[in-house]
Every structure is written in structure tokens, then in C-alpha cells.
Design a protein around this motif. Structure first.
Motif, PDB file in Angstrom:
ATOM      1  N   ALA A 130      39.910 -34.802 -13.185  1.00  0.00           N
ATOM      2  CA  ALA A 130      39.478 -33.960 -12.285  1.00  0.00           C
ATOM      3  C   ALA A 130      40.513 -33.816 -11.057  1.00  0.00           C
ATOM      4  N   GLY A 131      40.168 -32.374 -10.481  1.00  0.00           N
ATOM      5  CA  GLY A 131      41.068 -32.018  -9.316  1.00  0.00           C
ATOM      6  C   GLY A 131      40.094 -31.394  -8.303  1.00  0.00           C
ATOM      7  N   ILE A 132      40.796 -31.426  -6.874  1.00  0.00           N
ATOM      8  CA  ILE A 132      39.898 -30.717  -5.833  1.00  0.00           C
ATOM      9  C   ILE A 132      40.949 -30.167  -4.838  1.00  0.00           C
ATOM     10  N   THR A 133      40.799 -28.791  -4.623  1.00  0.00           N
ATOM     11  CA  THR A 133      41.399 -28.341  -3.533  1.00  0.00           C
ATOM     12  C   THR A 133      41.223 -28.590  -2.184  1.00  0.00           C
ATOM     13  N   SER A 134      42.121 -28.277  -1.249  1.00  0.00           N
ATOM     14  CA  SER A 134      41.849 -28.542   0.117  1.00  0.00           C
ATOM     15  C   SER A 134      40.534 -27.835   0.723  1.00  0.00           C
ATOM     16  N   SER A 135      40.219 -26.852  -0.132  1.00  0.00           N
ATOM     17  CA  SER A 135      38.844 -26.029   0.464  1.00  0.00           C
ATOM     18  C   SER A 135      37.697 -26.528  -0.385  1.00  0.00           C
ATOM     19  N   GLY A 136      37.944 -27.524  -1.244  1.00  0.00           N
ATOM     20  CA  GLY A 136      36.773 -28.161  -1.656  1.00  0.00           C
ATOM     21  C   GLY A 136      36.537 -27.626  -3.151  1.00  0.00           C
ATOM     22  N   ASN A 137      37.005 -26.774  -3.884  1.00  0.00           N
ATOM     23  CA  ASN A 137      36.810 -26.393  -4.987  1.00  0.00           C
ATOM     24  C   ASN A 137      37.244 -27.411  -5.986  1.00  0.00           C
ATOM     25  N   THR A 138      36.532 -27.761  -7.106  1.00  0.00           N
ATOM     26  CA  THR A 138      36.731 -28.742  -8.027  1.00  0.00           C
ATOM     27  C   THR A 138      37.059 -28.113  -9.394  1.00  0.00           C
ATOM     28  N   ASP A 139      37.548 -29.059 -10.256  1.00  0.00           N
ATOM     29  CA  ASP A 139      37.862 -28.675 -11.888  1.00  0.00           C
ATOM     30  C   ASP A 139      37.633 -30.106 -12.424  1.00  0.00           C
ATOM     31  N   TYR A 140      36.994 -30.122 -13.566  1.00  0.00           N
ATOM     32  CA  TYR A 140      36.707 -31.302 -14.345  1.00  0.00           C
ATOM     33  C   TYR A 140      37.205 -31.057 -15.805  1.00  0.00           C
ATOM     34  N   GLY A 141      37.867 -32.113 -16.408  1.00  0.00           N
ATOM     35  CA  GLY A 141      38.030 -32.134 -17.767  1.00  0.00           C
ATOM     36  C   GLY A 141      36.744 -31.982 -18.377  1.00  0.00           C
ATOM     37  N   ASP A 142      36.875 -31.505 -19.679  1.00  0.00           N
ATOM     38  CA  ASP A 142      35.361 -31.036 -20.448  1.00  0.00           C
ATOM     39  C   ASP A 142      34.647 -32.619 -20.682  1.00  0.00           C
ATOM     40  N   SER A 143      35.406 -33.586 -20.925  1.00  0.00           N
ATOM     41  CA  SER A 143      34.928 -34.993 -21.322  1.00  0.00           C
ATOM     42  C   SER A 143      34.298 -35.627 -20.183  1.00  0.00           C
ATOM     43  N   VAL A 144      34.461 -35.222 -18.852  1.00  0.00           N
ATOM     44  CA  VAL A 144      33.876 -36.138 -18.059  1.00  0.00           C
ATOM     45  C   VAL A 144      32.687 -35.171 -16.968  1.00  0.00           C
ATOM     46  N   LYS A 145      32.607 -33.958 -17.311  1.00  0.00           N
ATOM     47  CA  LYS A 145      31.546 -32.996 -16.752  1.00  0.00           C
ATOM     48  C   LYS A 145      30.289 -33.716 -16.818  1.00  0.00           C
ATOM     49  N   GLY A 146      29.670 -33.878 -15.563  1.00  0.00           N
ATOM     50  CA  GLY A 146      28.525 -34.366 -15.429  1.00  0.00           C
ATOM     51  C   GLY A 146      28.206 -35.602 -15.235  1.00  0.00           C
ATOM     52  N   ARG A 147      29.334 -36.546 -15.603  1.00  0.00           N
ATOM     53  CA  ARG A 147      29.585 -37.949 -15.332  1.00  0.00           C
ATOM     54  C   ARG A 147      30.523 -38.472 -14.084  1.00  0.00           C
ATOM     55  N   PHE A 148      31.641 -37.583 -13.852  1.00  0.00           N
ATOM     56  CA  PHE A 148      32.429 -38.033 -12.955  1.00  0.00           C
ATOM     57  C   PHE A 148      32.303 -36.958 -11.613  1.00  0.00           C
ATOM     58  N   THR A 149      32.513 -37.333 -10.602  1.00  0.00           N
ATOM     59  CA  THR A 149      32.649 -36.713  -9.228  1.00  0.00           C
ATOM     60  C   THR A 149      33.785 -37.028  -8.642  1.00  0.00           C
ATOM     61  N   ILE A 150      34.600 -35.821  -8.092  1.00  0.00           N
ATOM     62  CA  ILE A 150      35.658 -36.196  -7.365  1.00  0.00           C
ATOM     63  C   ILE A 150      35.325 -35.528  -5.738  1.00  0.00           C
ATOM     64  N   SER A 151      35.668 -36.287  -4.878  1.00  0.00           N
ATOM     65  CA  SER A 151      35.522 -36.046  -3.547  1.00  0.00           C
ATOM     66  C   SER A 151      36.756 -36.159  -2.512  1.00  0.00           C
ATOM     67  N   ARG A 152      37.045 -35.406  -1.393  1.00  0.00           N
ATOM     68  CA  ARG A 152      38.191 -35.524  -0.764  1.00  0.00           C
ATOM     69  C   ARG A 152      37.705 -35.643   0.705  1.00  0.00           C
ATOM     70  N   ASP A 153      38.668 -36.416   1.453  1.00  0.00           N
ATOM     71  CA  ASP A 153      38.736 -36.289   3.027  1.00  0.00           C
ATOM     72  C   ASP A 153      39.890 -35.873   3.513  1.00  0.00           C
ATOM     73  N   ASN A 154      40.188 -34.602   3.919  1.00  0.00           N
ATOM     74  CA  ASN A 154      41.229 -33.849   4.529  1.00  0.00           C
ATOM     75  C   ASN A 154      41.683 -34.686   5.571  1.00  0.00           C
ATOM     76  N   ALA A 155      40.957 -35.130   6.473  1.00  0.00           N
ATOM     77  CA  ALA A 155      41.493 -35.785   7.638  1.00  0.00           C
ATOM     78  C   ALA A 155      42.157 -36.950   7.207  1.00  0.00           C
ATOM     79  N   LYS A 156      41.647 -37.915   6.263  1.00  0.00           N
ATOM     80  CA  LYS A 156      42.487 -39.049   6.047  1.00  0.00           C
ATOM     81  C   LYS A 156      43.214 -39.002   4.689  1.00  0.00           C
ATOM     82  N   ASP A 157      43.436 -37.870   4.164  1.00  0.00           N
ATOM     83  CA  ASP A 157      44.411 -37.701   3.168  1.00  0.00           C
ATOM     84  C   ASP A 157      44.045 -38.564   1.988  1.00  0.00           C
ATOM     85  N   THR A 158      42.676 -38.607   1.638  1.00  0.00           N
ATOM     86  CA  THR A 158      42.328 -39.393   0.785  1.00  0.00           C
ATOM     87  C   THR A 158      41.535 -38.718  -0.346  1.00  0.00           C
TER      88      THR A 158
END
Length: 121
Positions: free
Chosen positions: A49-77
């Protein structure tokens, strides 16, 4: 340089959940994308999974619907919530970021050391 430190891997039964976290530190001017890749024994490293600084996400086909990616830009996490885990999710999971270390410097890729996720069936 940018350092990435991962945490949260471990052993879980099939159907269970795990949460991976990654914190970036060091000489950071700007972080573009953050994401997770994995590599199982004998297989190529693949995007989870990947996530841009604006919050757009991309997932591998095998994990869609099961995994969720999130990001905290202020904390770089970046965090990966993994639910409904399967035995085939077993792999070493690597945190990745595309970042600049100066205003006019190149965007470079940085990797964490990896964290093992093992799902028992």
C-alpha cells in the motif's frame, strides 16, 4: 539522510489483525509518498500500500478491502492496519518513502530495515 523505523510486526493467527507503524526522521525537507512493501521467501518485493502527502492511496490487489494505510504528515509517520490476515500475507514488510532532503535536491527512495509478519493457518 532519512531514517525509517518500523514497529508492530509479529505472529498472528489467520483471520487476526496487526498494525504496522513507521516513523521517518533525519534530514527531511519534504516527504512525498510513504508506503509499505513486502517480500516473502523466494518472491519479489511487492507493493502492499502507498499514500501520497495529499492522502491518495494505492493498494496491491491481494490486500484490497483488508488493509488500510494512513499517514500523519505532521509526525512523518505511516501506519498499516492489517485485518483478516491470511497465511499468504506472511512476509517481511518494509516501510518506504520518497523524500527530499533539501529544497532543490532530488527525490530519493528510502527503506526501513523490515519487520517480520507471520500468519499461522
Amino acid at each position: 539522510q532519512v531514517q525509517l523505523v518500523e514497529s508492530g510486526g509479529g505472529l498472528v493467527q489467520a483471520g487476526g489483525s496487526l498494525r504496522l507503524s513507521c516513523a521517518a526522521s533525519g534530514r527531511i525537507f519534504k516527504i512525498n509518498t510513504m508506503g509499505w512493501y513486502r517480500q516473502a521467501p523466494g518472491k519479489q518485493r511487492e507493493l502492499v500500500a502507498g499514500i501520497t502527502s495529499s492522502g491518495n492511496t494505492d493498494y496491491g490487489d491481494s490486500v484490497k478491502g483488508r488493509f488500510t494505510i494512513s499517514r500523519d504528515n505532521a509526525k512523518d509517520t505511516v501506519t498499516l492496519q492489517m485485518n483478516s490476515l491470511k497465511a499468504e500475507d506472511t512476509a517481511v514488510y518494509y516501510c518506504n518513502t520518497q523524500a527530499r532532503t533539501s529544497e532543490y535536491g532530488p527525490i530519493e527512495a528510502y527503506w526501513g530495515q523490515g519487520t517480520q509478519v507471520t500468519v499461522s493457518s
